[in-house]
Write a protein that holds these residues in place. Structure first.
Motif, short mmCIF file in Angstrom:
data_model
loop_
_atom_site.label_atom_id
_atom_site.label_comp_id
_atom_site.label_asym_id
_atom_site.label_seq_id
_atom_site.Cartn_x
_atom_site.Cartn_y
_atom_site.Cartn_z
N THR A 113 0.80 -1.22 0.00
CA THR A 113 0.00 0.00 0.00
C THR A 113 0.84 1.28 0.00
OG1 THR A 113 -0.18 -0.13 2.41
CG2 THR A 113 -1.97 -1.08 1.12
N ALA A 114 2.15 1.13 0.20
CA ALA A 114 3.12 2.24 0.10
C ALA A 114 3.06 3.23 1.26
CB ALA A 114 2.99 2.98 -1.23
N HIS A 115 1.85 3.63 1.69
CA HIS A 115 1.73 4.61 2.78
C HIS A 115 0.61 4.21 3.73
CE1 HIS A 115 4.50 7.31 0.78
NE2 HIS A 115 3.80 7.20 -0.33
N SER A 116 0.70 4.72 4.94
CA SER A 116 -0.35 4.50 5.94
C SER A 116 -1.60 5.32 5.59
CB SER A 116 0.15 4.91 7.32
OG SER A 116 -0.92 4.91 8.25
N PRO A 117 -2.80 4.81 5.88
CA PRO A 117 -4.01 5.61 5.67
C PRO A 117 -4.19 6.72 6.71
CG PRO A 117 -4.58 3.48 6.62
CD PRO A 117 -3.11 3.45 6.34
N ILE A 118 -3.42 6.67 7.81
CA ILE A 118 -3.53 7.66 8.88
C ILE A 118 -2.60 8.84 8.56
CG2 ILE A 118 -3.18 8.08 11.34
CD1 ILE A 118 -3.75 5.03 11.71
N PRO A 119 -3.13 10.06 8.46
CA PRO A 119 -2.34 11.22 8.00
C PRO A 119 -1.03 11.44 8.76
CG PRO A 119 -4.64 11.80 8.05
CD PRO A 119 -4.54 10.44 8.67
N ASP A 120 -1.05 11.38 10.11
CA ASP A 120 0.17 11.63 10.89
C ASP A 120 1.24 10.58 10.60
OD1 ASP A 120 -0.93 13.88 11.99
OD2 ASP A 120 -1.49 12.94 13.89
N ARG A 122 1.42 8.76 7.86
CA ARG A 122 1.82 8.94 6.46
C ARG A 122 2.85 10.05 6.32
NH1 ARG A 122 -3.06 8.91 4.46
NH2 ARG A 122 -3.39 11.15 4.28
N HIS A 123 2.62 11.16 7.02
CA HIS A 123 3.57 12.27 6.96
C HIS A 123 4.91 11.89 7.58
CE1 HIS A 123 5.34 16.21 7.05
NE2 HIS A 123 5.50 16.12 8.35
N ALA A 124 4.86 11.19 8.73
CA ALA A 124 6.10 10.77 9.39
C ALA A 124 6.91 9.84 8.48
CB ALA A 124 5.78 10.07 10.71
N GLN A 125 6.22 8.93 7.78
CA GLN A 125 6.91 8.02 6.86
C GLN A 125 7.54 8.78 5.71
OE1 GLN A 125 3.67 5.40 5.95
NE2 GLN A 125 3.70 4.46 7.98
N PHE A 126 6.78 9.70 5.13
CA PHE A 126 7.30 10.51 4.02
C PHE A 126 8.53 11.31 4.46
CE2 PHE A 126 7.35 14.78 2.11
CZ PHE A 126 7.69 14.43 0.81
N LYS A 127 8.42 11.93 5.63
CA LYS A 127 9.53 12.75 6.15
C LYS A 127 10.78 11.89 6.37
CE LYS A 127 10.43 16.06 9.87
NZ LYS A 127 9.87 16.65 11.11
N ALA A 128 10.58 10.68 6.91
CA ALA A 128 11.72 9.79 7.16
C ALA A 128 12.38 9.37 5.85
CB ALA A 128 11.25 8.55 7.93
N ILE A 129 11.57 9.08 4.82
CA ILE A 129 12.12 8.68 3.52
C ILE A 129 12.94 9.80 2.91
CG2 ILE A 129 11.49 8.10 1.13
CD1 ILE A 129 9.10 6.53 2.36
N ASN A 137 13.34 -1.38 8.42
CA ASN A 137 12.59 -2.25 9.32
C ASN A 137 11.10 -1.99 9.15
OD1 ASN A 137 11.37 -3.48 11.62
ND2 ASN A 137 13.34 -3.40 12.68
N VAL A 138 10.32 -3.05 9.00
CA VAL A 138 8.88 -2.91 8.79
C VAL A 138 8.19 -2.26 9.99
CG1 VAL A 138 8.21 -5.19 9.69
CG2 VAL A 138 6.86 -4.12 7.86
N ASP A 139 8.79 -2.35 11.18
CA ASP A 139 8.21 -1.73 12.38
C ASP A 139 8.15 -0.20 12.26
OD1 ASP A 139 7.90 -4.23 13.50
OD2 ASP A 139 9.83 -4.15 14.54
N ALA A 140 8.98 0.35 11.37
CA ALA A 140 8.98 1.80 11.16
C ALA A 140 7.90 2.22 10.16
CB ALA A 140 10.35 2.25 10.66
#
Length: 202
Positions: A113-120, A122-129, A137-140
């Motif tokens: 699915t590439a990103h989380s459906p939860i906005p916060d 999703r933003h944290a994942q994008f920022k980390a990338i 790690n999948v836990d992240a």
């Protein structure tokens, strides 16, 4: 003497340019079969690392973009396959493509699915990338789901198709242009999405 030096320099320069092109377009972390071609526009990004994670069979021609994510993924493409220009095959679980499979241009095959459906999240994942690269790690990656895709032998996937996670496309099936595949397709089937045209007078 000067001509000889110029010739050697020219040969060295061509060799270095070719090595640089290969380094940019194709990561060395893949296994490629005999007589297989990665065209100039092809790209292989094996962020999961390990040559066994991206395996391409014999006599196959790749013009698209193959990617495994940092936390995992595996792409296996069989013999005598074609992957068209602009096509993206991105894996965070597993994508298995059989023999003699033709994948046209601008196809998207994604097993996650590439990103989380939860906005916060999703933003944290994008920022980390953007700041640190893909997580290892999948836990992240909370909220992200993935499931293997299997495309059997002799399948033909037409222009602009999207194939999503968890799908199996049966042997010899044809996926019509522009279709979105979210369910298993039986062998020997022509699959298309219903399109209802709307025509207005000018």
């Amino acid at each position: 003497m000067l001509k000889n030096i110029k010739f050697k320099f020219f040969k060295w320069m061509l060799r270095e340019l070719e090595n640089t092109r290969r380094e940019i377009n194709h990561t060395r972390e893949c296994t490629i079969g005999n007589s297989t071609t990665l065209a100039a526009e092809a790209k292989v990004e094996n962020l999961a690392r390990g040559k066994e994670r991206v395996v391409i069979g014999n006599n196959t021609y790749i013009r698209g973009h193959l990617l495994t994510y940092g936390h995992g993924g595996k792409i296996n493409i069989g013999d005598w396959c074609y992957v068209g220009e602009g096509t993206k095959i991105w894996s965070m679980d597993s994508i298995s493509i059989g023999n003699r499979v033709l994948i046209s241009h601008n196809v998207n095959i994604h097993d996650g699915t590439a990103h989380s459906p939860i906005p916060d999240e999703r933003h944290a994942q994008f920022k980390a990338i953007i700041t640190s690269g893909h997580p290892k790690n999948v836990d992240a990656l909370p909220g992200i789901k993935s499931k293997a895709i299997i495309i059997e032998d002799d399948v033909w996937i037409n222009f602009g198709v999207t194939v999503l996670r968890g799908v199996r496309i049966g042997k010899g099936s044809i996926i019509a242009a522009g279709a979105i595949v979210t369910q298993d397709i039986p062998p020997g089937t022509i699959f298309m999405n219903k399109v209802t045209p709307v025509i207005y007078e000018v």
